[in-house]
Design a protein around this motif. Structure first.
Motif, PDB file in Angstrom:
ATOM      1  N   ALA A  31       0.816  -1.217   0.000  1.00 51.61           N
ATOM      2  CA  ALA A  31       0.000   0.000   0.000  1.00 51.61           C
ATOM      3  C   ALA A  31       0.847   1.263   0.000  1.00 51.61           C
ATOM      4  CB  ALA A  31      -0.930   0.010   1.217  1.00 51.61           C
ATOM      5  N   GLY A  32       2.158   1.099  -0.033  1.00 55.53           N
ATOM      6  CA  GLY A  32       3.027   2.273  -0.007  1.00 55.53           C
ATOM      7  C   GLY A  32       2.839   3.205  -1.180  1.00 55.53           C
ATOM      8  N   PHE A  33       2.331   2.667  -2.287  1.00 55.38           N
ATOM      9  CA  PHE A  33       2.123   3.539  -3.454  1.00 55.38           C
ATOM     10  C   PHE A  33       1.127   4.660  -3.160  1.00 55.38           C
ATOM     11  CE2 PHE A  33      -1.496   0.761  -3.812  1.00 55.38           C
ATOM     12  CZ  PHE A  33      -2.479   1.536  -4.393  1.00 55.38           C
ATOM     13  N   VAL A  34       0.236   4.437  -2.177  1.00 56.81           N
ATOM     14  CA  VAL A  34      -0.756   5.462  -1.837  1.00 56.81           C
ATOM     15  C   VAL A  34      -0.078   6.722  -1.328  1.00 56.81           C
ATOM     16  CG1 VAL A  34      -2.716   5.970  -0.341  1.00 56.81           C
ATOM     17  CG2 VAL A  34      -2.474   3.702  -1.351  1.00 56.81           C
ATOM     18  N   LEU A  35       1.099   6.570  -0.704  1.00 62.58           N
ATOM     19  CA  LEU A  35       1.796   7.744  -0.162  1.00 62.58           C
ATOM     20  C   LEU A  35       2.142   8.749  -1.256  1.00 62.58           C
ATOM     21  CD1 LEU A  35       4.217   5.966   2.358  1.00 62.58           C
ATOM     22  CD2 LEU A  35       2.106   7.202   2.868  1.00 62.58           C
ATOM     23  N   GLY A  36       2.334   8.267  -2.475  1.00 59.04           N
ATOM     24  CA  GLY A  36       2.666   9.183  -3.561  1.00 59.04           C
ATOM     25  C   GLY A  36       1.532  10.120  -3.918  1.00 59.04           C
TER      26      GLY A  36
END
Length: 368
Positions: free
Chosen positions: A52-57
């Motif tokens: 889910a780290g892509f959401v940080l972008g």
């Protein structure tokens, strides 16, 4: 004061103030913070959430919608910090492109700065527009002489407060007189004509002994203004009213404008008028409009509306049945009636393609 349909259209967002530089909805403001907190908690609890780290972008671009450069920079820095905390399992090479995230955060800060400057400029321009509207069409008093007044005005062109419709109520030596009109076109291009006609009306109220003469003065004003201007074609429809001192009668002169609707108890009846030529064509002196007198009961009211109301159409291309709807809404107080009619238009998903103007006039006999 614009067409509203179901869903979140551009016009809906403008009505809520979002597209005019006003603060966005609360959920837009808290969304970046909630995403940052949610991803951080999830990745700390379990390594399986590291995808889910892509959401940080998405957090820095979302912050641009709600926050200034400083807050956007803080949220961007928070994203970078979360990506480098071992406990979040996001600091492993290949999981997240840190350089891309940093670039997006810096770019978001720059965009937020530009947006803040633009919003400040829009606020200034809107303040100027409101000042112009106050000068052209001051707020309508609740009562002028012995006539109660309630008005509604909504320009058709996005981002404008003044359009091609106009109305005014004035008390003068010959009684309370009212004008409602619609000039050719709408939006900013029609404002100059509106100013001209309102000025002519306000002057004629003090000088002219009858409504026909007031109409002739307004007609002459437009004819003079268009003289010598190639393809000027300045004209406007208009409706003029004059109330008797005892409030028991109103004289109506129509110049190409839709007739008033008489609200009598639970009935709504369109007043039969003698149609006259529109103003500005130079025909008023040739074919002078003929006024009619309407007898009014103690609680009778007159409802005036522009083409934007009469010609509103639904999905089946049917016109808005104004008299029938006014009869159904007859129990509504005068001050609230224009807003209720507008809400009825919105609820029925009627499309308005022109400026929307409404005016309720409730004469009251003088106190003993």
């Amino acid at each position: 004061m614009r067409s509203v349909r179901g869903g979140s259209s551009h016009r809906d967002l403008e009505d809520r103030g979002w597209l005019r530089g006003a603060p966005p909805p609360w959920w837009v403001r808290v969304l970046p913070v909630l995403l940052l907190a949610g991803v951080t908690v999830a990745t700390v609890i379990t390594p399986r959430a590291r995808d889910a780290g892509f959401v940080l972008g998405a957090i820095p671009p979302l912050a641009v919608l709600s926050y200034g450069p400083l807050a956007t920079a803080l949220l961007g820095a928070g994203v970078v910090v979360v990506l480098n905390i071992p406990a979040t399992h996001l600091n492993r090479p290949g999981n997240t492109d840190l350089l891309t995230i940093v670039f997006v955060a810096v770019l978001s800060v720059f965009v937020s700065y530009v947006r803040s400057r633009r919003d400040a400029q829009l606020d200034t321009e809107r303040a100027i527009g409101e000042a112009v509207q106050q000068a052209v069409m001051p707020p309508l008093p609740e009562r002028v002489g012995g006539v109660g007044c309630a008005g509604f005005y909504r320009a058709a062109q996005d981002g404008t407060l003044v359009g091609g419709d106009f109305f005014d109520v004035r008390d003068g030596p010959y009684g309370v007189r009212v004008v409602m009109g619609d000039v050719q076109g709408h939006g900013l291009s029609a404002v100059a004509t509106v100013v001209t006609l309102l000025g002519a009306f306000r002057e004629a109220v003090l000088d002219q002994p009858d409504l026909e003469s007031v109409a002739a003065r307004m007609d002459r004003r437009l004819v003079v203004d268009s003289a010598g201007v190639r393809n000027a074609e300045l004209f406007a429809t208009g409706m003029l009213l004059e109330f008797s001192p005892d409030g028991r009668a109103a004289r109506v002169v129509a110049c190409g404008h839709p007739a008033p609707v008489l609200l009598h108890e639970e009935d709504a009846l369109e007043v039969t008028v003698v149609p006259g030529p529109p103003l500005g064509l130079g025909l008023v002196d040739v074919d002078a409009p003929k006024g009619v007198t309407v007898t009014l009961g103690p609680r009778d009211r007159l409802f005036l509306a522009s083409d934007g109301v009469w010609e509103a159409r639904d999905a089946d291309d049917a016109f808005y049945p104004l008299p029938a709807r006014l009869a159904a809404l007859s129990g509504t107080a005068s001050a609230e009636l224009p807003g209720v009619v507008w809400a009825d238009l919105v609820r029925g998903r009627y499309e308005t393609r022109d400026d929307v103007t409404m005016l309720v006039l409730a004469p009251r006999p003088p106190d003993p």
